[in-house]
Every structure is written in C-alpha cells, then in structure tokens.
Design a protein around this motif. Structure first.
Motif, PDB file in Angstrom:
ATOM      1  N   ASP A 138     -24.194 -32.430 -86.605  1.00 31.08           N
ATOM      2  CA  ASP A 138     -23.254 -33.441 -86.665  1.00 31.08           C
ATOM      3  C   ASP A 138     -24.598 -34.731 -86.216  1.00 31.08           C
ATOM      4  N   PRO A 169     -16.418 -39.493 -77.778  1.00 34.83           N
ATOM      5  CA  PRO A 169     -16.162 -39.912 -78.967  1.00 34.83           C
ATOM      6  C   PRO A 169     -16.879 -41.549 -78.722  1.00 34.83           C
ATOM      7  N   ALA A 189     -26.697 -39.271 -80.128  1.00 41.35           N
ATOM      8  CA  ALA A 189     -26.287 -39.634 -78.994  1.00 41.35           C
ATOM      9  C   ALA A 189     -26.835 -38.716 -77.619  1.00 41.35           C
ATOM     10  N   PRO A 198     -24.837 -31.685 -76.469  1.00 40.28           N
ATOM     11  CA  PRO A 198     -23.818 -32.158 -77.417  1.00 40.28           C
ATOM     12  C   PRO A 198     -22.340 -32.124 -77.052  1.00 40.28           C
ATOM     13  N   ARG A 226     -20.596 -41.126 -79.245  1.00 39.36           N
ATOM     14  CA  ARG A 226     -20.902 -40.772 -80.597  1.00 39.36           C
ATOM     15  C   ARG A 226     -21.023 -42.142 -81.552  1.00 39.36           C
ATOM     16  N   SER A 227     -19.783 -42.795 -81.104  1.00 37.88           N
ATOM     17  CA  SER A 227     -19.617 -43.961 -81.803  1.00 37.88           C
ATOM     18  C   SER A 227     -20.767 -45.110 -81.950  1.00 37.88           C
ATOM     19  N   LYS A 242     -23.469 -43.808 -83.731  1.00 39.96           N
ATOM     20  CA  LYS A 242     -23.444 -43.863 -85.133  1.00 39.96           C
ATOM     21  C   LYS A 242     -23.501 -45.541 -85.533  1.00 39.96           C
ATOM     22  N   ILE A 264     -20.875 -35.013 -75.275  1.00 40.83           N
ATOM     23  CA  ILE A 264     -21.028 -36.352 -75.951  1.00 40.83           C
ATOM     24  C   ILE A 264     -19.536 -36.721 -76.411  1.00 40.83           C
ATOM     25  N   HIS A 281     -24.597 -37.816 -85.783  1.00 39.21           N
ATOM     26  CA  HIS A 281     -24.282 -38.861 -84.892  1.00 39.21           C
ATOM     27  C   HIS A 281     -24.102 -38.344 -83.313  1.00 39.21           C
ATOM     28  N   ARG A 282     -23.702 -37.072 -83.189  1.00 41.07           N
ATOM     29  CA  ARG A 282     -23.589 -36.369 -82.132  1.00 41.07           C
ATOM     30  C   ARG A 282     -24.854 -36.013 -81.553  1.00 41.07           C
ATOM     31  N   SER A 283     -25.730 -35.411 -82.407  1.00 42.76           N
ATOM     32  CA  SER A 283     -27.001 -35.140 -81.978  1.00 42.76           C
ATOM     33  C   SER A 283     -27.926 -36.588 -81.564  1.00 42.76           C
TER      34      SER A 283
END
Length: 839
Positions: free
Chosen positions: A643, A662, A649, A657, A665-666, A669, A660, A645-647
């Motif tokens: 992912d 939400p 963050a 990971p 992650r946001s 992103k 992390i 965005h997770r990566s």
C-alpha cells in the motif's frame, strides 16, 4: 474634434501585469502586446475619437531627473519579458497607422499635458487614457481622464471628469498638484513632507487652497503642532515636490489639428506580425480579417477540376481540407472538389491522404463502413503538438504563422494553394522536434477511436435521471425551508450579498473576509463557519443539491440523443498536458467524490443484453513518478505490492506499517498526490489540517525519505529552465516560459508545471495508447463490444454479456501492457449494468 491620447508606458505596464504570461510557440512574449491592443480597441470603441496620439517615454533622463537625483530612483527596471515586447508593440502600432510621440527630456505625462492643453484651448474634447492617477491634475471642462486597467484578463476603464475628481478627493483637479507636494509619491520617489499622508494633505489643501496657502497660514490653529513642525522642517522638500509633481503643459511637440489622424499604415505587415505573434483573435477587431501578409510573388490562378474527374485520378498523395461546407483534394496544383460520396470513397482508397482535422473524416469513413485507412497525417494534430497552448488551430492562422506562400490561387477554394506548403512545414517540424511517432502512433489513430466512441455514445436511463432530479428539487425545498427558519426571513440564498447579510448581520457570525460587493460567502468561508451555526450545513447542502440538479440532471437531459444515448464530443487539442477533455456533456466532470454526486453514475447504463466493463489504472501518476524519478524506495513499494500510502507514512514517521493510523496514511496520501503538483506547505496544511510549520516539515521529511523524487524535481526544473520546455516519456513537449521569468510567483508557477507535466502528460499518453490498443484488439478478435468512454485514467466498454469476461481480460492486458516501465502499471477491472456498479 475629439482627441484620444494614450499614456503608452502606463497602459502597457497595466496590460503586462494584468494578463498572465503568454508566449508564442518559439518563446516570444506577447501578453503585454495582447493586453495593450485590447485596451486600445476598447478605448476606440468607447471614445470614437477623430485622432489618436500614443505617447511613450524615452530612456533618456528628463528635466525632473536633472532637478532631483532621487526622482524615480526606487523604481525597478522594466522586466525583460516586457522589454522584449516594447519594440514589437511599436512596430505593430506603426503598421496599423497609429501616430506615436515621444520627446527627449520629458515624460509621457508632459506629452499628455501639452496635447490636452492645446485641445482645450481650441475648445476640442480630449480624453487621456492612462493607468496613472498623476494625470488627474489635467482634468478640466474639456479634458477627461480614462483610468485604464486590465483585471482577470479583461480591460476596464474608470471615467474621471471634473465632477468625479472633486467628488473623490474634495479638491479641484489642479489642486492635486498641491496635495502631492505635501504627501509625496513613493512610486516616483517624490519626497513630499515626511510624516504627512494623503488624509492630512487633502485636509490642508481643502482648507488653505495651495502649498503656498499652507505656508502663508503656517501658524493657523487648524494646523496641529506636530504637523506644523513637519511642514516647517521639510519646506524645501515640499517646494521641490511641487515642481516635480506638476505636469508641463507646454513642451515642444506638435499640437496642430490633424497631426494625430490615423494613417493607412501597412495592413499586410500588421496581419503578418499578428500571425507571427499568434494573436489571431485581434485580427477581425482590427479590420484585418482576410488580409494576408505580402506574398513573395504573384501565384498562378487555377480553376477547380470538375468532381466527376476524381474517379479517374491515379493513386498518389492528396492534401485534403474543408472550406465552408465543401471538401476538396489538392494534388500537384490541381484542385478536386469532393461531394460526400467521392470523399468517403477516397478515405479508404489506395491514395495517401494528408488532412486537416481527421476526426470528422473518420466519422464519415465509419458511417460508410470504412476506417479512413488512407489518412496518414493530420496537420491540426501536428499543430497542437507543436503548440499546445494555442487558443485555436485553423489553416488560415497557421499559414500566416508559418509564413506559407500560396503555390497557386483557386477562386473556388482560396486556401487550396497553401495546403501542401503548410502540411510539409508542420510534418517537418514535428519530425525535427521528435514528436512524429507520437503523432503517427498515438494521436492520429486515437482520432479514429474517438470518432467511433462519439458515434456510439452511452445509453442513459432517462426516467431514472428525471426521478433523481425531482428528488433533488424536494431536497432543495427542504433545505430552503430550514435556512429561512433559522435565519428568520426569506431571501435569495444564491445572492452573495443577501446571504452575507443574513449570516454576518442578522445571525452575527464572524466574517472571514470582505469583497467589493460585501462579505465573502465562498465555499472555503462557509466550511470555516461550520462549527459556528447549524445553518451553514444546510447552505452547503443546498448548493450541492442545486449544482447536481441544474448542471448535471437538467444539463444531461438536454443532450440525450434520439437514440436515448449521449454522444459526448472528445476534444483532442485542448489540454496543454495532452489530456483529453469532453463536451456536450463534459463526462470528465461527472462528480464522484461525494456519495450523492457519484449516484449520477447509476443513470449511465448498458443496453439490454449488454454489460459495462470498466477498467481504471491504479495510481498511474505515482507509478510513473517512481519510474521517472528512479527512486528505489518508491519503486520497491510498487514492485512488492505494498500500500503506497501506508508505506510512505511508515518511512516518513519511521514506524512499522502496522502502526500507521488512518490519519497518518491520509497525510502521506495527500503528499504523495500533491508532491508532483509542487504542493507547498500552506496548501498541504489546509489539506491535512495541520500548521504550516508542520506541513513544511512533512514535505522536507518526504523529500529526504525519497531522494530520487527530490532529484527528479530539481533536474526537471533545471532542464526546463535551460531548454524552455519539458517533455513526457513519449516526447510530448510543453513550453514553459514562466521558468525564465524574473517574477518569483510566475517562476514558481513554472516550476510546479515543470514537475507535473512529465508525470501527468505521460499518464495521458499512456491512456491514449491503451485506448488505441483496446479498440484495435476488440475489432481484431471480431467482438461486438465497443469502447464508449474515457474519463481520466478509466476506460469503459459496452459488451454483450457473453463477451464480458473476454473484454475484461482484453482491457486488463492492453492497459497493463501498453508500455513497459520499471514499475508495473496495474488496472482494476469491474463489471455492472450501470457505470456505478461497474466502477
């Protein structure tokens, strides 16, 4: 007699700063010329003068500089982008027959003063067009100042006659000299009396009439002690300032009637220069429509060959174009008019055709059962690739731009004689800059695909859409009722002024900012007020329902064809990055970000017995960023299926990971998607609701984590600055003159476009190539399925139910295999009876 005098330097400055930087395809700046001519044309229309004088400053020092070394000493020099345009503007004005006037030792203001004084002495009317308020001192019963400006690309004029000056300042026009002697002028570096501002200066002159009157009454009790001290201390500065501020109305320039009557000029030279500058829209307004630049030599006159000769023409190359309602083909100085039957026959004959705008011809070929296989070159698409910033593409304009002389003249087809020369020039230029493959393998075959998509269209559930519209109207009525109840009275919610009064006066909510017409009630302002009062939610909801109903429901219902389908027009020559757009309706604009808006997709349906197969590239721009930048961390994230965005963050926050949240992650992103658009700390802070300082640190951490991305951004900006353009991986060019600007804001804009264009433009190229491959594969495999829609990174095929699985496989294979990069491109495929179900 009516005389119009323009302060040339003042107006060209207003034009330059009022219009974004414009350039020709070869990098010549044109925004000041375009803006100046727009202002001039508007003035001519408003004033209807008998004579026009255009005054320009000279570089030589004036008597004011000799009087005071500091005069205008704080002014910055003319920007290079403007300086380059000045001689070209003067050349154009001369070609148009306008009389320009300058005088060494004096300023344009003094020319305005002298010409207006002479006109007034004769009893003539004189209008002074300027962006400089200094000229207001010249206003009298015969002289009116027109304060010219350009705002948001549009020119406007404020009329300042004697009454308007007196109403605004409370003094006579002449007394403005006295006012400036006291308050000075920072733009001209006129000192005035230190510490005395406009308000005090106006009050003193209103009371005592003049600078001399002020000093004659220096002990008057009306003058406050502090002001009296300033006046006494800086008396010499005040007297010097008065001399500097007064416009000389008797300088040695010609003031005789008739001197400034517009001459014949050289229409052909003016038309040629406008064509060079690619300012085609001004030609008709200047009476140059149809005027062609001077030809090197007279071209021979030819008659058109009769249409019935065409079937006997041997195979070979023909240049096609449309003039008025008719088409014709040109071969070796022979012109063949074509009726529709002959044209359709020719499109799939053994001939080789070069055309201008292939898509309409592909429409005809498809309608006749062919595919337009004879078409090998589209001059309009070539012109777009060479200059994607142009406002339009026509044979006439391009012929003038490229200086093409007609090989012959034909009364039945006036443009026929230039086709071969123009097509040769565009073909050679596209090859020279390395975009010949992009044209031949992507853009030209795509025109056929788009023609087929337009012909096919997309089925609409009209009854469902009407019912949805009725629901929206009911919701609107409910919103209005709640708004009126909470405010306490009925008003026009669509009026910013009335809404502002309701919110900030009646309800007493804290205003955020004011505009000329009252309080701001834009979306950003209302969002910031959500916590202040529940009525805000209802107002925002009201706007959402109204937009959905008026723009989409009512708008879409208007464009449903007799076959129940919407046949959107796909525009191939509009976006500077190479993206497609669509119109009637704009399918790219169907809202998907809100649950309510995305419901519109349920009314785009498959015909009975068919299903919609939808394929969407997953994070194509980020994947392209990883490939183009070569950043190893970003590449590995995609290669291992993480992912992203997770990566991202996890790397930025140095966390596993699984830790992390939400929210983290946001944030990642927002930076991932914003970084290629050159997102700044301020914008990011608003997007992820943190302080500007935190957002700035976030961006710094991101770039430190992905050094390849930082290197890509730096190298792309450096390359763009050196070359004047950036390119996609397919070789598509975008000129960026903003990168060379001395203006920080313009240069920053250029840097953002330089970072973004190779990513967004390559994504556009990839999706176009995928469309061509999908369309050809469907036909090659003999399927009845049809490609019907493209929206950004998404393709939709309408397929018989029995073909759906095959079509899904084809879409995935062709989209993912369109190119081969160091990071895989992936496409998510879905199916459904409606667009909403399939996505």
């Amino acid at each position: 007699m009516k005389l119009l005098v323009l302060d040339g330097n003042s107006i060209v400055n207003r034009a330059f700063y009022g219009i974004k930087l414009l350039t020709t395809k070869d990098g010549r700046y044109t925004n000041a010329i375009y803006g100046f001519m727009n202002i001039l044309l508007n003035l001519l229309k408003e004033v209807q003068p008998d004579e026009v004088a255009i005054a320009f400053d000279l570089k030589a020092p004036t008597f004011r500089h000799k009087m005071y070394d500091g005069y205008k000493a704080t002014r910055k020099g003319m920007p290079e982008e403007l300086a380059q345009q000045m001689p070209v503007l003067k050349e154009l004005l001369a070609d148009l027959g306008f009389v320009m006037v300058s005088k060494e030792g004096y300023e344009a203001d003094d020319i305005l003063g002298t010409l207006s004084a002479a006109a007034a002495a004769r009893g003539d009317e004189c209008y002074l067009a300027t962006g400089d308020r200094d000229s207001l001192q010249l206003v009298n019963d015969h002289v009116t100042v027109l304060l010219a400006a350009t705002r948001m690309g549009r020119s406007e004029t404020v009329v300042m006659d004697k009454a308007a000056v007196e109403e605004k300042y409370g003094v006579s026009p002449k007394q403005l000299i006295e006012v400036k002697s006291l308050m000075g002028d920072t733009s001209d570096n006129i000192p005035g009396v230190a510490g005395v501002g406009e308000k005090t200066a106006l009050a003193l002159i209103q009371k005592f009439g003049s600078l001399a009157g002020v000093y004659e009454n220096i002990d008057d009790s009306a003058i406050k002690p502090g002001v009296r001290t300033k006046l006494t201390t800086h008396k010499e500065d005040a007297e010097l300032s008065r001399k500097l501020a007064e416009i000389d109305c008797a300088i040695p320039v010609d003031t005789a009637p008739g001197t400034y009557k517009r001459g014949e000029g050289d229409a052909a030279a003016a038309a040629g220069l406008l064509a060079e500058l690619e300012i085609h829209s001004l030609a008709p307004r200047l009476g140059l429509d149809g005027v062609t630049p001077k030809a090197a030599a007279p071209a021979p006159e030819l008659a058109a060959v009769e249409p019935d000769v065409l079937p006997m023409i041997p195979e070979g190359r023909y240049d096609l174009a449309q003039e008025g309602e008719g088409w014709y083909a040109v071969q070796e100085n022979a012109v063949y008019p074509l009726d529709e039957a002959a044209l359709v026959r020719l499109l799939d004959s053994g001939a080789t055709l070069r055309v201008f705008d292939a898509k309409p011809l592909y429409h005809l070929a498809l309608a006749g059962g062919g595919e337009g296989e004879s078409i090998v070159f589209d001059a309009k698409l070539a012109a777009y690739l060479l200059n994607p910033a142009a406002s339009s593409y026509t044979v006439e304009n391009l012929t003038a731009e490229y200086g093409i002389q007609p090989a012959f003249r034909c009364e039945a087809a006036p443009l026929a004689g230039v086709l071969a020369g123009l097509y040769d020039a565009l073909d050679a230029k596209v090859t020279e800059v390395g975009m010949d493959r992009l044209l031949a393998e992507v853009e030209l075959p795509l025109a056929l695909v788009l023609a087929d998509m337009e012909r096919t269209g997309m089925l609409v559930d009209k009854e469902g859409l009407v019912a949805f519209g009725e629901k929206m109207k009911q919701e609107l009525e409910g919103c209005l009722a709640r708004i009126y109840e909470q405010v306490g009275y009925e008003f026009n919610v669509n009026s910013p002024k009335q809404l502002g009064e309701a919110l900030f006066v009646k309800l007493g909510l804290p205003p955020r900012k004011k505009t000329k017409s009252g309080y701001s009630t834009n979306a950003e302002t209302l969002e910031s007020l959500r916590s202040e009062h529940p009525v805000i939610d209802d107002i925002l909801q009201y706007r959402t329902y109204q937009k959905l109903n008026s723009t989409y429901v009512e708008g879409l219902l208007k464009v449903i064809g007799p076959d129940g389908r919407m046949h959107s027009t796909f525009n191939q020559t509009e976006a500077r990055t190479g993206r497609l757009s669509s119109s009637e309706p704009n399918m790219q604009n169907i809202p998907i970000r809100t649950p309510l808006g995305s419901q519109l997709r349920q009314f785009f349906v498959a015909k009975p017995g068919c299903t919609l197969v939808d394929a969407d590239y997953s994070q194509i721009e980020l994947r392209l960023l990883a490939h183009i930048s070569g950043d190893e961390s970003m590449r590995q994230a995609f290669l291992t299926g993480q992912d992203i965005h997770r990566s991202t963050a996890a790397k930025i926050y140095n966390l596993p990971p699984e830790m992390i949240t939400p929210a983290l992650r946001s944030s990642a992103k927002a930076v991932n998607f914003g970084i290629v658009y050159g997102i700044g700390a301020f914008s990011l802070s608003r997007d992820i609701n943190v302080s500007v300082k935190e957002a700035d640190q976030f961006i710094k951490n991101y770039l430190a984590t992905f050094p390849g991305v930082k290197n890509y951004m730096d190298e792309t900006i450096a390359h763009g600055t050196e070359k004047g353009y950036v390119t996609t991986l397919f070789g598509r060019r975008r000129a960026l003159p903003e990168l060379a600007s001395k203006n920080h804001n313009l240069r920053a804009l250029g840097e953002r476009m330089a970072m973004n264009t190779p990513i967004q433009g390559t994504a556009a190229d990839v999706i176009k190539l995928a469309m061509v491959k999908v369309w050809r594969r469907l036909r090659a495999e003999g399927l009845a399925a049809k490609l019907i829609l493209q929206v950004h990174d998404e393709l939709i095929v309408e397929a018989p139910e029995a073909e759906a699985e095959t079509v899904a496989r084809i879409l995935k294979e062709e989209m993912e295999g369109a190119v081969s990069y160091s990071v895989p491109l992936t496409a998510d495929v879905g199916q459904g009876k409606t667009w909403l179900e399939s996505h």
